[in-house]
Write an enzyme that holds these catalytic residues in place. Structure first.
Site, PDB file in Angstrom:
ATOM      1  N   ASN A  79       0.879  -1.163   0.000  1.00 31.06           N
ATOM      2  CA  ASN A  79       0.000   0.000   0.000  1.00 31.06           C
ATOM      3  C   ASN A  79       0.919   1.216   0.000  1.00 31.06           C
ATOM      4  OD1 ASN A  79      -1.797   2.087   0.438  1.00 31.06           O
ATOM      5  ND2 ASN A  79      -2.874   1.078   2.124  1.00 31.06           N
ATOM      6  N   ARG A  90      -2.562  -2.013  -3.617  1.00 31.97           N
ATOM      7  CA  ARG A  90      -3.775  -1.229  -3.418  1.00 31.97           C
ATOM      8  C   ARG A  90      -3.718  -0.022  -4.352  1.00 31.97           C
ATOM      9  NH1 ARG A  90      -5.209   3.413   0.860  1.00 31.97           N
ATOM     10  NH2 ARG A  90      -7.443   3.539   0.450  1.00 31.97           N
ATOM     11  N   HIS A 125     -12.916   3.078  -0.175  1.00 28.72           N
ATOM     12  CA  HIS A 125     -12.813   2.104   0.929  1.00 28.72           C
ATOM     13  C   HIS A 125     -13.418   0.753   0.551  1.00 28.72           C
ATOM     14  CE1 HIS A 125     -12.928   5.850   3.751  1.00 28.72           C
ATOM     15  NE2 HIS A 125     -11.661   5.508   3.517  1.00 28.72           N
ATOM     16  N   GLU A 161      -7.565  -4.847   5.151  1.00 29.16           N
ATOM     17  CA  GLU A 161      -7.501  -4.621   3.716  1.00 29.16           C
ATOM     18  C   GLU A 161      -6.365  -5.412   3.073  1.00 29.16           C
ATOM     19  OE1 GLU A 161      -8.851  -0.141   2.945  1.00 29.16           O
ATOM     20  OE2 GLU A 161      -7.661  -0.365   4.772  1.00 29.16           O
TER      21      GLU A 161
END
Length: 401
Positions: free
Chosen positions: A8, A95, A184, A386
């Site tokens: 990320n 991500r 999200h 996540e």
């Protein structure tokens, strides 16, 4: 076993985790911050044989490539190394915040995919450029691994057109892509899957409430998103740490035309100087709660506004789904702020929402049911993950099961 490295990438940071799928427990996690400075920091944790070890360093890291190389060194060298070499990495999952309409699932990264991510820079200027940088750096470092993008917007691509369209001239949608995208998504996807499994109801009608510095909600039926609170960008919807959430567009015209604000100044005001910061002077809800405890009236009204906006969305989404089986609290505030959960769930008896104060005050790292025993709607606290969701989607794309 499949080694999947999840990245990320932020503008000056990289968060990462290594999973040996199908195991859902990471073998290492890391956070690199202040990239681009001589005082960058890296915190690297390994989890081997039930033992946790942490390595922390402060060192100069001039760019993301230097940061990722440092993480690789920790992965492959020293007493706590977790892999022998980079060839052990099967895939790198990235991500990516904005995928537009083009991407509705995990996607192998190609030149064309990178071009699409680049074209969306203007829609996610704080995130997509950093995500893109992470991809380019990972391609140089993990040369033998599959590079896979997981888009925050993908989960919301199941929304019906009447939910994602704005009442603007059609050409602004067809030619310019102006519509609700939502964000999200990876978090909402993860926690609603957990809830469906817990409820043993694959057709469950759920409202996922992601409350962090950024806040959003999603109405999910049978694992498919039908509506979400963030829109074309991440400014719409709930009151957030620094973002205003929903606001009458006339206010923007008034600021520009009557108070002579520049458009960039208005953008900064609404995105970075509003929300709880603008109302109370603080971003962190723990600080706001302290002010409430000390009798601060502005902090109290700010918390009421925060909760009231969420309550309105709960009512709207219950109507949109024609029912409600559970609401889910997740992310930093959702998982940890029992007083805000209590505010949100008060005076919601009509929808069968009623929380047990004793359960609500329990602090755990796992899923927690906090509704009263006789409540008809479940209230669940589910820690988001996540990175694990990204790893799972990469594993599935690569044929794992």
């Amino acid at each position: 076993m499949m080694n999947i490295f999840v990245i990320n990438s932020g503008s000056s940071s990289i968060k990462y985790q290594l999973f040996q799928m199908p195991s859902i427990q990471p073998v290492c996690t890391g956070l690199i911050e202040r990239i681009g400075s001589v005082n960058a920091t890296i915190k690297h944790k390994t989890f081997i044989g039930g033992k946790e070890d942490t390595a922390e360093q402060t060192l100069p890291l001039l760019n993301h490539e230097a940061g990722l190389q440092q993480a690789v060194d920790l992965l492959t060298h020293g007493a706590n190394k977790v892999i022998d070499n980079l060839q052990s990495i099967d895939a790198v999952g990235h991500r990516v915040v904005h995928g537009g309409e083009k991407f509705a699932s995990a996607t192998f990264i190609t030149t064309e995919v990178k071009e699409s991510i680049h074209k969306l820079f203007s829609l996610a200027p704080l995130h997509n450029p950093a995500n893109y940088t992470g991809i380019e750096v990972a391609e140089k470092v993990f040369t033998g691994a599959k590079q896979i993008a997981i888009f925050d917007t993908a989960f919301h691509q199941t929304m019906p057109e009447y939910a994602f369209r704005y009442a603007l001239p059609t050409s602004l949608y067809t030619n310019d892509g102006i519509r609700v995208y939502g964000f999200h998504g990876t978090s909402h996807d993860y926690v609603t899957k957990q809830a469906m499994q817990y409820l043993q109801n694959p057709a469950a009608k759920l409202i996922s409430i992601h409350l962090g510095n950024g806040c959003s909600m999603a109405a999910v039926v049978g694992g498919k998103c039908i509506d979400t609170s963030m829109g074309f960008g991440p400014l719409a919807g709930l009151v957030m740490g620094t973002r205003s959430g929903d606001i009458d567009p006339s206010v923007i015209f008034y600021l520009i035309n009557e108070l002579h604000y520049l458009p960039d100044t208005v953008s900064t005001l609404l995105n970075k100087q509003s929300g709880m910061l603008g109302l109370t002077g603080f971003i962190d809800m723990r600080d706001v709660n302290k002010k409430v405890e000390n009798g601060d009236k502005e902090a109290e009204i700010a918390c009421k506004m925060y909760a009231y906006r969420i309550q309105k969305y709960i009512g709207a989404y219950a109507a949109a789904m024609n029912g409600l089986d559970a609401i889910i609290f997740t992310a930093g505030v959702g998982e940890n702020d029992s007083s805000m959960r209590r505010r949100i769930c008060s005076n919601m008896d009509y929808l069968g929402i009623s929380i047990d104060d004793e359960r609500n005050n329990v602090r755990v790292n796992n899923m927690l049911e906090i509704n009263k025993v006789d409540a008809t709607t479940k209230v669940l606290v589910i820690p988001t993950n996540e990175e694990l969701e990204i790893a799972k989607q990469c594993f599935e794309l690569l044929g794992g099961s």
